[in-house]
Write a protein that holds these residues in place. Structure first.
Motif, PDB file in Angstrom:
ATOM      1  N   GLY A   1      52.386  13.362  81.665  1.00  0.00           N
ATOM      2  CA  GLY A   1      52.849  14.348  82.520  1.00  0.00           C
ATOM      3  C   GLY A   1      51.682  15.304  82.797  1.00  0.00           C
ATOM      4  O   GLY A   1      51.855  16.174  83.904  1.00  0.00           O
ATOM      5  N   GLY A   2      50.696  15.025  82.327  1.00  0.00           N
ATOM      6  CA  GLY A   2      49.300  15.628  82.794  1.00  0.00           C
ATOM      7  C   GLY A   2      49.299  17.001  82.261  1.00  0.00           C
ATOM      8  O   GLY A   2      48.069  17.707  82.582  1.00  0.00           O
ATOM      9  N   GLN A   3      50.108  17.589  81.393  1.00  0.00           N
ATOM     10  CA  GLN A   3      49.718  19.008  80.818  1.00  0.00           C
ATOM     11  C   GLN A   3      48.934  18.610  79.539  1.00  0.00           C
ATOM     12  O   GLN A   3      48.648  17.691  78.992  1.00  0.00           O
ATOM     13  N   PRO A   4      48.089  19.861  79.235  1.00  0.00           N
ATOM     14  CA  PRO A   4      47.140  19.970  78.088  1.00  0.00           C
ATOM     15  C   PRO A   4      47.766  19.850  76.724  1.00  0.00           C
ATOM     16  O   PRO A   4      48.922  20.722  76.482  1.00  0.00           O
ATOM     17  N   LEU A   5      47.523  19.227  75.651  1.00  0.00           N
ATOM     18  CA  LEU A   5      47.855  19.408  74.419  1.00  0.00           C
ATOM     19  C   LEU A   5      47.258  20.525  73.855  1.00  0.00           C
ATOM     20  O   LEU A   5      46.158  20.670  73.870  1.00  0.00           O
ATOM     21  N   VAL A   6      48.295  21.437  73.098  1.00  0.00           N
ATOM     22  CA  VAL A   6      47.645  22.584  72.205  1.00  0.00           C
ATOM     23  C   VAL A   6      47.832  22.401  70.817  1.00  0.00           C
ATOM     24  O   VAL A   6      49.089  22.421  70.634  1.00  0.00           O
ATOM     25  N   THR A   7      46.844  22.686  70.207  1.00  0.00           N
ATOM     26  CA  THR A   7      46.923  22.303  68.757  1.00  0.00           C
ATOM     27  C   THR A   7      46.467  23.577  68.018  1.00  0.00           C
ATOM     28  O   THR A   7      45.474  24.142  68.587  1.00  0.00           O
ATOM     29  N   CYS A   8      46.781  23.781  66.776  1.00  0.00           N
ATOM     30  CA  CYS A   8      46.165  24.527  65.996  1.00  0.00           C
ATOM     31  C   CYS A   8      46.462  24.296  64.429  1.00  0.00           C
ATOM     32  O   CYS A   8      47.253  23.446  64.272  1.00  0.00           O
ATOM     33  N   ALA A   9      45.678  24.769  63.545  1.00  0.00           N
ATOM     34  CA  ALA A   9      45.914  24.473  62.051  1.00  0.00           C
ATOM     35  C   ALA A   9      45.941  25.674  61.245  1.00  0.00           C
ATOM     36  O   ALA A   9      44.971  26.410  61.373  1.00  0.00           O
ATOM     37  N   LEU A  10      46.992  25.550  60.320  1.00  0.00           N
ATOM     38  CA  LEU A  10      47.199  26.738  59.431  1.00  0.00           C
ATOM     39  C   LEU A  10      46.687  26.145  58.059  1.00  0.00           C
ATOM     40  O   LEU A  10      46.906  25.195  57.478  1.00  0.00           O
TER      41      LEU A  10
ATOM     42  N   GLN B   1      46.749  37.950  62.643  1.00  0.00           N
ATOM     43  CA  GLN B   1      47.411  38.976  62.912  1.00  0.00           C
ATOM     44  C   GLN B   1      46.643  39.427  64.531  1.00  0.00           C
ATOM     45  O   GLN B   1      47.418  39.514  65.268  1.00  0.00           O
ATOM     46  N   ARG B   2      45.361  39.248  64.420  1.00  0.00           N
ATOM     47  CA  ARG B   2      44.756  39.658  65.688  1.00  0.00           C
ATOM     48  C   ARG B   2      45.159  38.785  66.860  1.00  0.00           C
ATOM     49  O   ARG B   2      45.288  39.137  67.848  1.00  0.00           O
ATOM     50  N   HIS B   3      45.376  37.388  66.490  1.00  0.00           N
ATOM     51  CA  HIS B   3      45.409  36.416  67.479  1.00  0.00           C
ATOM     52  C   HIS B   3      47.078  36.341  68.049  1.00  0.00           C
ATOM     53  O   HIS B   3      47.345  36.145  69.017  1.00  0.00           O
ATOM     54  N   PHE B   4      47.888  36.457  67.030  1.00  0.00           N
ATOM     55  CA  PHE B   4      49.351  36.044  67.329  1.00  0.00           C
ATOM     56  C   PHE B   4      50.334  37.276  66.681  1.00  0.00           C
ATOM     57  O   PHE B   4      51.312  36.814  66.522  1.00  0.00           O
ATOM     58  N   GLY B   5      49.680  38.074  66.153  1.00  0.00           N
ATOM     59  CA  GLY B   5      50.564  39.109  65.599  1.00  0.00           C
ATOM     60  C   GLY B   5      51.345  38.970  64.611  1.00  0.00           C
ATOM     61  O   GLY B   5      52.284  39.674  64.040  1.00  0.00           O
ATOM     62  N   TYR B   6      50.793  38.284  63.501  1.00  0.00           N
ATOM     63  CA  TYR B   6      51.288  37.706  62.315  1.00  0.00           C
ATOM     64  C   TYR B   6      51.136  38.966  61.253  1.00  0.00           C
ATOM     65  O   TYR B   6      50.361  39.528  61.073  1.00  0.00           O
ATOM     66  N   LYS B   7      52.293  39.224  60.787  1.00  0.00           N
ATOM     67  CA  LYS B   7      52.313  40.202  59.532  1.00  0.00           C
ATOM     68  C   LYS B   7      53.252  39.508  58.615  1.00  0.00           C
ATOM     69  O   LYS B   7      53.949  38.884  58.986  1.00  0.00           O
TER      70      LYS B   7
ATOM     71  N   GLU C   1      54.179  31.487  69.788  1.00  0.00           N
ATOM     72  CA  GLU C   1      53.206  32.289  70.716  1.00  0.00           C
ATOM     73  C   GLU C   1      52.122  31.197  71.363  1.00  0.00           C
ATOM     74  O   GLU C   1      51.255  31.401  72.221  1.00  0.00           O
ATOM     75  N   LEU C   2      52.112  30.022  70.915  1.00  0.00           N
ATOM     76  CA  LEU C   2      51.173  28.949  71.034  1.00  0.00           C
ATOM     77  C   LEU C   2      51.494  28.748  72.915  1.00  0.00           C
ATOM     78  O   LEU C   2      50.217  28.427  73.304  1.00  0.00           O
ATOM     79  N   GLU C   3      52.440  28.625  73.338  1.00  0.00           N
ATOM     80  CA  GLU C   3      52.204  28.484  74.703  1.00  0.00           C
ATOM     81  C   GLU C   3      51.723  29.712  75.688  1.00  0.00           C
ATOM     82  O   GLU C   3      50.865  29.645  76.348  1.00  0.00           O
ATOM     83  N   GLN C   4      52.219  30.920  75.455  1.00  0.00           N
ATOM     84  CA  GLN C   4      51.859  32.125  75.902  1.00  0.00           C
ATOM     85  C   GLN C   4      50.258  32.384  75.651  1.00  0.00           C
ATOM     86  O   GLN C   4      49.819  32.944  76.636  1.00  0.00           O
ATOM     87  N   ARG C   5      49.880  32.068  74.474  1.00  0.00           N
ATOM     88  CA  ARG C   5      48.383  32.350  74.399  1.00  0.00           C
ATOM     89  C   ARG C   5      47.602  31.043  74.172  1.00  0.00           C
ATOM     90  O   ARG C   5      46.643  30.997  73.219  1.00  0.00           O
ATOM     91  N   ALA C   6      47.787  30.060  74.885  1.00  0.00           N
ATOM     92  CA  ALA C   6      47.188  28.499  74.676  1.00  0.00           C
ATOM     93  C   ALA C   6      45.782  28.824  74.448  1.00  0.00           C
ATOM     94  O   ALA C   6      45.020  28.278  73.725  1.00  0.00           O
TER      95      ALA C   6
END
Ligand SMILES: NC(=O)C1=CN([C@@H]2O[C@H](COP(=O)(O)OP(=O)(O)OC[C@H]3O[C@@H](n4cnc5c(N)ncnc54)[C@H](O)[C@@H]3O)[C@@H](O)[C@H]2O)C=CC1
Ligand SMILES: CC(C)[C@@H](O)CC[C@@H](C)[C@H]1CC[C@H]2[C@@H]3[C@H](O)CC4=CC(=O)CC[C@]4(C)[C@H]3CC[C@]12C
Length: 369
Positions: free
Chosen positions: A180-189, A339-345, A244-249
């Protein structure tokens, strides 16, 4: 995943959703992700409690499958908006062969990535581990470090090696074009030692204490600090970063985040006693009762016994050369990157996390209390 408060329409997939952490992620999503239309729970071993989840407004789809089988993964991923990949062999006790650990943790993760690419799923969260960093083979302490702290992450044990390789695959896949041409957005916890309701190692400690008349014997100096994090807060971090992954990809894509909360820094054994003590167990000794060289000898004998007995029975004691080395090396994190990147508390305070865990231990059969 454009914001749409009107109609729940998102499809999430949780691999390993019937595991210790996976169950908490599944329940947390159902409680706290209002955009969910369908929640797919993919696991090699499906749990009976899944049935009780099927009566709610969200469609819960149980999928029995193996992450090492690419076609099974692709079928489960197809049509999902978000994949939370937490399935894995968490084995530092010699239950599985190095080859099997690699096959599940690395090849399985590769299968999840390729399934996202092929089927057009854009968002992938991977449950990595602090063990990707350390403790390393040299036993270097990691004291109140963060995601940017320099550390020689050198491993030999199959488990940390597999987690490091899998994490690398996930992070390198960030930005690849999906169908579909969109980029894959990944992260690791990267959780540190997780504790809470359903933690098998805590159960093993508890049962060991019951076998010794309510006593556990100190093997590790109280000065060795281990970072621990409550399972509910780890689950919450997964739910939040997925949202938050989409809004802050651009910010979150390709990033790693330690999982943390306000759980105190203590030795592994002292920390466990926060829960086992109120359930009637006692930790004997203010210092290790045996010299370290003797513990190394006993751990080595356990490894030898495991090897000798393997054709007859699987002998997997808590004490082996790897668990002794890890337990005996300080590893604590101090960070606020999530917390800084996606508001985690943390969702659960230390007091709440402790109370919930104690309640669970007390409910275990044969409570010493
Ligand atoms: N328990 C801990 O202290 C920590 C765990 N982690 C990571 O968190 C994740 C979950 O760990 P836990 O919940 O503790 O382990 P767990 O063993 O309770 O859960 C793992 C789940 O994955 C499933 N699974 C295993 N092999 C599979 C396969 N081939 N196909 C499909 N499903 C499979 C298992 O059936 C199980 O339900 C793992 O990736 C682990 O590396 C990270 C840091 C700390
Ligand atoms: C017998 C004694 C030496 C006793 O103290 C051994 C404890 C030992 C079983 C645990 C000590 C540290 C634990 C590991 C740590 O929390 C990091 C982990 C991260 C993961 O991703 C998976 C679990 C683990 C390896 C965890 C396993 C149990 C310990 C080795």
């Amino acid at each position: 995943m454009a914001e749409s408060a009107q109609v729940p329409k998102l499809v999430y997939l949780v691999t390993g959703g019937c595991g210790f952490l996976g169950e908490h992620i599944v329940r947390m999503l159902l409680e706290r992700e209002p955009r969910l239309r369908e929640l797919r729970v993919f696991d090699l071993h499906l749990s009976p409690w899944l049935e009780e989840l099927k009566t709610g407004p969200v469609q819960v789809t149980a999928i029995q499958g193996d992450v090492t089988q690419a076609h099974e993964v692709a079928a489960a991923v197809a049509g999902s908006h978000v994949v939370i990949h937490t399935a894995g062999l968490v084995d530092v006790f010699g239950k599985a062969s190095p080859k099997t650990i690699h096959k599940v943790n690395v090849q399985g993760t590769q299968n999840v990535i390729e399934a996202c690419i092929r089927t057009g799923t854009q968002f992938l969260i991977y449950t990595s581990s602090m063990e990707v960093v350390g403790p390393n083979v040299k036993g270097h302490p990691f004291y109140r470090g963060n995601e940017d702290t320099p550390y020689e992450a050198v491993h030999r044990h199959p488990y940390p090696c597999s987690k490091a390789l899998a994490e690398q695959l996930v992070l390198e896949a960030n930005g690849r074009k999906v169908n579909g041409g969109q980029p894959l957005v990944t992260c690791a916890l990267r959780p540190t030692g997780i504790y809470g309701e359903g933690h098998q190692v805590m159960r093993d400690f508890y049962n060991q204490g019951l076998r010794f008349g309510g006593r556990l014997f100190r093997a590790i100096p109280a000065s060795v600090e281990h970072g621990r994090v409550y399972v509910g807060n780890v689950a919450w971090m997964h739910v939040l970063v997925a949202r938050e992954l989409e809004q802050r990809a651009a910010l979150l894509g390709g990033q790693v985040y330690f999982c943390y909360d306000k759980s105190p820094y203590k030795s592994y054994e002292d920390f466990n006693m926060e829960f086992l003590g109120p359930c009637g167990l006692r930790l004997i000794g203010t210092h290790p009762l045996l010299p370290y060289w003797l513990l190394v000898l006993l751990a080595t004998l356990n490894a030898l016994l495991q090897w000798l007995l393997r054709p007859l029975v699987l002998y997997t004691p808590l004490l082996n050369p790897y668990t002794l080395a890890v337990a005996n090396t300080t590893f604590t994190v101090s960070t606020n990157k999530a917390q800084r990147h996606f508001g985690y508390k943390p969702l659960f305070s230390w007091e709440e996390s402790k109370a919930r865990t104690i309640h669970w231990v007390q409910a275990l059969e044969g409570s010493a209390w």
